[in-house]
Design an enzyme around this catalytic site. Sequence first.
Site, short mmCIF file in Angstrom:
data_model
loop_
_atom_site.label_atom_id
_atom_site.label_comp_id
_atom_site.label_asym_id
_atom_site.label_seq_id
_atom_site.Cartn_x
_atom_site.Cartn_y
_atom_site.Cartn_z
N LYS A 124 0.87 -1.18 0.00
CA LYS A 124 0.00 0.00 0.00
C LYS A 124 0.90 1.22 0.00
O LYS A 124 2.00 1.19 0.54
CB LYS A 124 -0.88 0.03 1.25
CG LYS A 124 -2.14 0.85 1.10
CD LYS A 124 -3.23 0.05 0.43
CE LYS A 124 -4.48 0.85 0.16
NZ LYS A 124 -5.59 -0.05 -0.25
N ASP A 164 -7.09 4.16 -4.47
CA ASP A 164 -7.73 3.97 -3.16
C ASP A 164 -8.35 5.34 -2.86
O ASP A 164 -8.61 6.11 -3.80
CB ASP A 164 -6.70 3.55 -2.09
CG ASP A 164 -7.36 3.05 -0.81
OD1 ASP A 164 -7.84 1.91 -0.78
OD2 ASP A 164 -7.44 3.82 0.19
P1 NDP Z 1 -12.97 7.59 -2.77
O1 NDP Z 1 -11.91 8.61 -2.54
O2 NDP Z 1 -13.50 7.41 -4.15
O3 NDP Z 1 -14.21 7.87 -1.83
C1 NDP Z 1 -14.05 7.91 -0.45
C2 NDP Z 1 -15.37 8.29 0.17
O4 NDP Z 1 -15.29 8.08 1.57
C3 NDP Z 1 -15.71 9.75 -0.03
O5 NDP Z 1 -17.09 9.91 -0.05
C4 NDP Z 1 -15.09 10.38 1.20
O6 NDP Z 1 -15.67 11.61 1.58
C5 NDP Z 1 -15.36 9.34 2.25
N1 NDP Z 1 -14.32 9.42 3.27
C6 NDP Z 1 -12.98 9.35 3.09
N2 NDP Z 1 -12.32 9.51 4.23
C7 NDP Z 1 -13.26 9.71 5.16
C8 NDP Z 1 -13.20 9.95 6.54
N3 NDP Z 1 -12.05 10.02 7.20
N4 NDP Z 1 -14.39 10.06 7.20
C9 NDP Z 1 -15.57 9.99 6.53
N5 NDP Z 1 -15.68 9.78 5.22
C10 NDP Z 1 -14.53 9.65 4.55
O7 NDP Z 1 -12.38 6.22 -2.21
P2 NDP Z 1 -12.87 4.72 -2.49
O8 NDP Z 1 -14.34 4.70 -2.73
O9 NDP Z 1 -11.97 4.14 -3.50
O10 NDP Z 1 -12.53 4.01 -1.11
C11 NDP Z 1 -13.47 3.86 -0.05
C12 NDP Z 1 -13.03 2.73 0.87
O11 NDP Z 1 -12.95 1.51 0.13
C13 NDP Z 1 -11.65 2.90 1.51
O12 NDP Z 1 -11.65 2.30 2.78
C14 NDP Z 1 -10.74 2.09 0.59
O13 NDP Z 1 -9.57 1.67 1.24
C15 NDP Z 1 -11.67 0.92 0.26
N6 NDP Z 1 -11.37 0.16 -0.92
C16 NDP Z 1 -11.24 0.75 -2.14
C17 NDP Z 1 -10.99 -0.02 -3.25
C18 NDP Z 1 -10.93 0.56 -4.62
O14 NDP Z 1 -10.80 -0.21 -5.57
N7 NDP Z 1 -11.02 1.86 -4.80
C19 NDP Z 1 -10.81 -1.48 -3.16
C20 NDP Z 1 -11.04 -2.01 -1.85
C21 NDP Z 1 -11.30 -1.20 -0.78
P3 NDP Z 1 -14.87 13.00 1.37
O15 NDP Z 1 -15.09 13.37 -0.05
O16 NDP Z 1 -15.50 13.93 2.33
O17 NDP Z 1 -13.43 12.74 1.68
O1 2IT Z 2 -7.86 -1.80 -0.86
C1 2IT Z 2 -7.79 -2.27 -2.02
O2 2IT Z 2 -7.92 -3.46 -2.25
C2 2IT Z 2 -7.57 -1.32 -3.12
N1 2IT Z 2 -7.53 -0.13 -2.88
C3 2IT Z 2 -7.38 -1.84 -4.51
C4 2IT Z 2 -5.97 -2.29 -4.72
C5 2IT Z 2 -5.63 -2.66 -6.15
O3 2IT Z 2 -4.43 -2.94 -6.37
O4 2IT Z 2 -6.50 -2.69 -7.02
#
Ligand code: NDP
Ligand code: 2IT
Length: 445
Positions: A124, A164
């Site tokens: 990461k 992420d």
């Molecule tokens: P994005 O940046 O696209 O969206 C994040 C969302 O979560 C936004 O709405 C953001 O709001 C909110 N958020 C972020 N930080 C906080 C916080 N500290 N408190 C409250 N709300 C918060 O990220 P993703 O959708 O990609 O990721 C969301 C989650 O999913 C994370 O935990 C990530 O690690 C996990 N994840 C993502 C993957 C991927 O492929 N993208 C794969 C697997 C897991 P704001 O705009 O206000 O910051």
């Molecule tokens: O938390 C996760 O699994 C991710 N943010 C995606 C990682 C990836 O390599 O696609």
Amino acid sequence: MDSKKVLEDLKRRFPNEPEYHQAVEEVLSTIEDAYNQHPEFDKVNLIERLCIPDRIYQFRVTWMDDKGNIQTNMGYRVQHNNAIGPYKGGIRFHKSVNLGILKFLAFEQTFKNSLTTLPMGGAKGGSDFSPRGKSNAEVMRFCQAFMLELARHIGPDLDVPAGDIGVGGREVGFMFGAYKKYTHQFQGVLTGKGLEYGGSLIRPEATGYGNVYFLCEMLKTRGIELKGKSVLISGAGNVAQYTAEKVLQLGGKVLTMSDSDGYIYDPDGIDREKLDYIFDLKQVQRGRIKEYVDQYPTAKYVEGKKPWFEKADIALPSATQNEINEEAAKALVANGVIAVSEGANMPSTPEAIKVFQQAKILYSPGKAANAGGVSVSGLEMSQNSERLSWTKEEVDARLHTIMETIHANCVKYGTEPDGYINYVKGANVAGFMKVAKAMMAQGVF
Ligand code: NDP
Ligand code: 2IT
């Protein structure tokens, strides 16, 4: 292994990293029995070698803002374990990013990637830079500066980053362009790329879709259908948006979405047209979720709160770590929630997990339920290696199969004597055994 002692030791050597300690504690407490059945593991101190990252890069990122001021941020890449494949895991850009958070995420990623059935190790990276409120040009300059340093530590057979929090298609594109320029090579070094330059169909959708596929597998164990069920979703980013899309496609009703400022509740449900508005609001306008209620005044916006105190059948946390605490978990259970499936990484605190498990509701941890994202990243790597692109149907079908396989493994390793499926234990033991066997076969390093 004495898991308490291992943990105490890690806390002493790496203080002030509470999220890392939390993630390690959860895994150690569930794999201890399985580990102790293999005395050969302990003879070579496998557990410490698995808990401590292989290496960590830490660097300063210097860039110029639109006013001509020179800004500095910190950049990191944690390469946790590459026993089963090249390091793989996302990059997070958020002001809260620090080494402890990235260490927890890289640790989790190692087990998650093991569960996917694909050959990927765990890593990461990220920065305390926040793209929020920055111009496009500032984000580009930051990504170029970040990659100037990161480029020397990654490669298509070495370490393959992706998105992420705060890193989506735009940021991956800028980082890919920078890597290509610096190295003079066109390589599949990042996943989540645009379709025009090596990205995979279904990668943007994969985490959200995968979580809903996993949820459906869990519901099936109790003969329940998603159709007609009400759902609370947190977040409004990549994961939340495509989670909502798949819930809608399968006949569920999405009641909430959120961001770090508050949440919206739509009693009529977020339908296709409203979801299209959210896609545009977040992906094109880069606006805030509270703007939803200007467009749809029958919905309410609740400032500074999380959605977990609303009544619904299912909760799909999709924002960030520790967003469901004990109080929120108790409220969900009291309101009759039947399933909680984690799109985010470690969104439930240990106390919240206990509440879910004691209530015997369906509860799956992120490393199983959100593994669809990295799985399709793995499929993007396969397509890049063979210089071909698969159809949407093919990628989606593979994603579906992978989520079913992960679910089956959780059932295999996590079913308790009374029949309750402990998905935390199942995911941890299944993920751990594969990495452990690979490490044993490869000698002591
Ligand atoms: P994005 O940046 O696209 O969206 C994040 C969302 O979560 C936004 O709405 C953001 O709001 C909110 N958020 C972020 N930080 C906080 C916080 N500290 N408190 C409250 N709300 C918060 O990220 P993703 O959708 O990609 O990721 C969301 C989650 O999913 C994370 O935990 C990530 O690690 C996990 N994840 C993502 C993957 C991927 O492929 N993208 C794969 C697997 C897991 P704001 O705009 O206000 O910051
Ligand atoms: O938390 C996760 O699994 C991710 N943010 C995606 C990682 C990836 O390599 O696609």
